[in-house]
Enzyme design. Structure first.
Site, short mmCIF file in Angstrom:
data_model
loop_
_atom_site.label_atom_id
_atom_site.label_comp_id
_atom_site.label_asym_id
_atom_site.label_seq_id
_atom_site.Cartn_x
_atom_site.Cartn_y
_atom_site.Cartn_z
N HIS A 76 33.40 34.82 58.16
CA HIS A 76 34.19 35.28 59.31
C HIS A 76 35.70 35.32 59.05
CE1 HIS A 76 30.39 34.74 61.21
NE2 HIS A 76 30.50 33.45 61.46
N LYS A 108 33.20 40.87 67.75
CA LYS A 108 34.01 40.26 68.82
C LYS A 108 35.07 41.25 69.25
CE LYS A 108 33.68 35.38 67.48
NZ LYS A 108 33.72 34.28 68.44
N LYS A 140 39.73 23.44 71.27
CA LYS A 140 39.38 24.73 70.71
C LYS A 140 40.67 25.46 70.35
CE LYS A 140 36.80 28.04 72.91
NZ LYS A 140 35.55 28.79 72.96
N LYS A 198 24.18 36.08 57.72
CA LYS A 198 24.85 35.28 56.71
C LYS A 198 24.18 33.90 56.57
CE LYS A 198 28.14 32.57 59.26
NZ LYS A 198 27.52 31.61 59.89
N ASP A 244 30.13 28.40 55.91
CA ASP A 244 29.74 28.79 57.26
C ASP A 244 30.79 29.70 57.91
OD1 ASP A 244 28.12 28.66 59.66
OD2 ASP A 244 29.61 27.26 60.49
N LYS A 297 34.88 21.48 62.82
CA LYS A 297 34.06 21.16 63.98
C LYS A 297 34.47 19.81 64.55
CE LYS A 297 29.97 23.94 62.99
NZ LYS A 297 30.15 24.95 64.05
N GLU A 356 36.81 24.16 66.39
CA GLU A 356 35.82 24.05 67.46
C GLU A 356 35.73 22.61 67.96
OE1 GLU A 356 32.23 26.87 66.67
OE2 GLU A 356 32.66 25.90 64.77
C1 BG6 Z 1 28.67 30.96 63.41
C2 BG6 Z 1 28.70 29.65 62.70
O1 BG6 Z 1 28.50 32.00 62.49
O2 BG6 Z 1 29.87 31.14 64.11
C3 BG6 Z 1 28.91 28.53 63.68
O3 BG6 Z 1 27.50 29.45 61.99
C4 BG6 Z 1 30.12 28.78 64.55
O4 BG6 Z 1 29.02 27.28 63.01
C5 BG6 Z 1 30.08 30.17 65.14
O5 BG6 Z 1 30.14 27.82 65.57
C6 BG6 Z 1 31.34 30.53 65.88
O6 BG6 Z 1 31.19 31.80 66.47
P1 BG6 Z 1 31.28 31.99 68.04
O7 BG6 Z 1 30.72 33.36 68.25
O8 BG6 Z 1 30.48 30.90 68.68
O9 BG6 Z 1 32.73 31.92 68.36
#
Ligand code: BG6
Length: 468
Positions: A229, A171, A333, A137, A224, A328, A205
């Site tokens: 996701h 995941k 978290k 992506k 992103d 972010k 995050e």
């Molecule tokens: C990625 C994003 O696809 O997914 C990131 O580009 C993000 O910005 C990440 O931090 C989060 O995924 P994971 O696997 O680290 O939980």
């Protein structure tokens, strides 16, 4: 598994994604022994100074981060090669392809513009039959470019051999949504508008930009995280039961949901938020303001936090808001999907302390399923307390990138995103992007390490939602 020898050709192999996620995922997968006879070829653009030796070290280092040191992983490191190529040029691509043995899997770890040009060049020269493509992506940069890229791909490779990567589908907790929903009798009957007040999909995050300016400043949180996701998670939570988990059934069900999804009230100005972080301390680390990070163009106004409220216009979900958020550099978290239930239709007079609604929580990190319910507490049995019934999961057998790579090696696209779905995902977020571009939604600021801007669309917090 499928036992033919295969070559994984990694375009953009010298980049950050390969080092941090792809190669470690590959190392773990190879170590399980599921892909014997795999050859890895890394390719980079030639503007940097790479050769076999440096590449081999990169692969070895990445494998070492996940302890992939079995005989199969060692063999991949020993035999891997590096080829410098301009993948937008036919003659370079031809040279790359003639170098490959066995069945070919090509991974595009490239920016969307380069991916599109490389795909167009491949369409002209053709591919060995059976070749599978994996595309990271973002797939395109909007609905029009995604559709055009789909059109190019359709000219030279069957849809089932195109793996549009969304590593969230690899995941284990995300995959656990399937078991939770469809292998239990107690959840599915209440997952609808009669019982559910709202659904939140949250991915907060503590990490900041982490040196990814080149990619992130052109994407932002909405593209992103949400366009890819979080919409996939929404689809898995909202879809109807597929008869099987094969690619056709599973992706068909998800596609139906996303086709019916749009911004709440069709009003992106009211139902979206964007913000970016200023300097601060998140998770014990001092972060500079996003706008001051090297490589960032502050005038682009790229957001590091995005929120949007969506409607899923199906019989099952009409009237239930789906609130999606990702940011972010936040205080903590928080990576979970939360289904908040309506209050019971009537609670007997005399019971107290039941103000909190029931909630089903699906945690993506740590991997955990839990249920908030009201039960009688230790003292007066008529005074209720909310307790959390939780089950933790160990990590999956493979990391997410190992899981999606396995799908491509085995020729099973179930965990990848179908072409029409990626176009729909753009269609869903585009009104928001347009409203932002037009300046109709102010870009707010929040200090790194805070909870984000004050007027979050996630408030009222689920616990404050009242009787509907
Ligand atoms: C990625 C994003 O696809 O997914 C990131 O580009 C993000 O910005 C990440 O931090 C989060 O995924 P994971 O696997 O680290 O939980």
């Amino acid at each position: 598994g499928d036992r033919v020898s295969q070559t994984l050709l990694l375009l953009g192999g010298t980049g950050d994604l390969a080092a941090r996620l792809l190669l470690p995922g590959l190392g773990r997968l190879v170590d399980t022994g599921a892909q014997p006879g795999l050859t890895l070829i890394g390719s980079g653009s030639g503007t940097e100074d790479w050769d076999d030796e440096r590449w081999r070290r990169r692969v070895a280092d990445a494998f070492a981060t996940v302890g992939a040191d079995g005989p199969r992983a060692t063999e991949v490191v020993r035999t891997t090669r590096y080829v410098s190529a301009d993948v937008t040029r036919e003659e370079d691509l031809r040279r790359l392809l003639t170098d490959c043995r066995g069945r070919l899997v090509i991974f595009f770890a490239l920016p969307p513009m380069i991916t599109a040009r490389a795909a167009a060049a491949l369409a002209r020269i053709g591919l060995p039959p059976g070749t599978r493509l994996m595309l990271e992506k973002p797939f395109g940069t909007n609905a029009v470019s995604a559709r055009s890229l789909n059109g190019i791909l359709a000219r030279f490779v069957p849809e089932d051999q195109v793996h549009r990567i969304d590593h969230f589908l690899g995941k284990s907790t995300v995959m656990n949504i399937l078991g939770l929903r469809f292998a239990n009798r107690i959840f599915e009957p209440v997952l609808n508008s009669a019982h559910v007040a709202c659904v939140d999909v949250v991915f907060d995050e503590t990490l900041g930009l982490e040196g990814r300016a080149g990619y992130y400043d052109g994407a932002g949180a909405l593209v992103d995280m949400v366009q890819s996701h979080l919409l996939q998670v929404l689809a898995l939570i909202a879809m109807d039961a597929p008869p099987t988990l094969d690619a056709r059934d599973l992706r068909g069900r998800k596609a139906q949901v996303l086709r019916a999804t749009r911004v709440w009230d069709d009003d992106p100005v009211r139902w979206s938020r964007r913000a970016r972080y200023t300097a601060g301390e998140a998770a014990g680390r001092r972060l500079p303001a996003y706008a001051d990070e090297p490589g960032i163009d502050p005038n682009r106004e790229t957001e590091t936090l995005a929120e949007v409220v969506l409607a899923v216009d199906t019989w099952r979900w009409a009237g239930v808001p789906f609130r999606l958020r990702s940011g972010k550099a936040l205080a903590g978290k928080r990576e979970e999907a939360v289904v908040t239930f309506k209050q019971p239709p009537r609670v007997p007079t005399g019971l107290t302390g039941y103000e909190q609604p029931d909630r089903l929580r699906i945690g993506f990190g740590p991997d955990r399923l839990s249920l908030d319910v009201n039960i009688n507490g230790p003292g007066n049995p008529l005074e209720l307390d909310q307790v959390n019934l939780a089950a933790d999961f160990g990590p999956g057998e493979l990391p997410p990138y190992g899981e999606v790579l396995r799908g491509a090696f085995e020729g099973d696209p179930a965990l990848s995103v179908r072409g029409d779905t990626v176009e729909d995902s753009w269609r869903i977020v585009e009104p928001v992007l347009e409203a932002w571009r037009a300046g109709a939604v102010p870009l707010q600021e929040y200090p790194a390490g805070s909870h984000g801007p004050g007027d979050s669309l996630l408030t009222p917090a689920p616990g404050e939602l009242r009787r509907h």
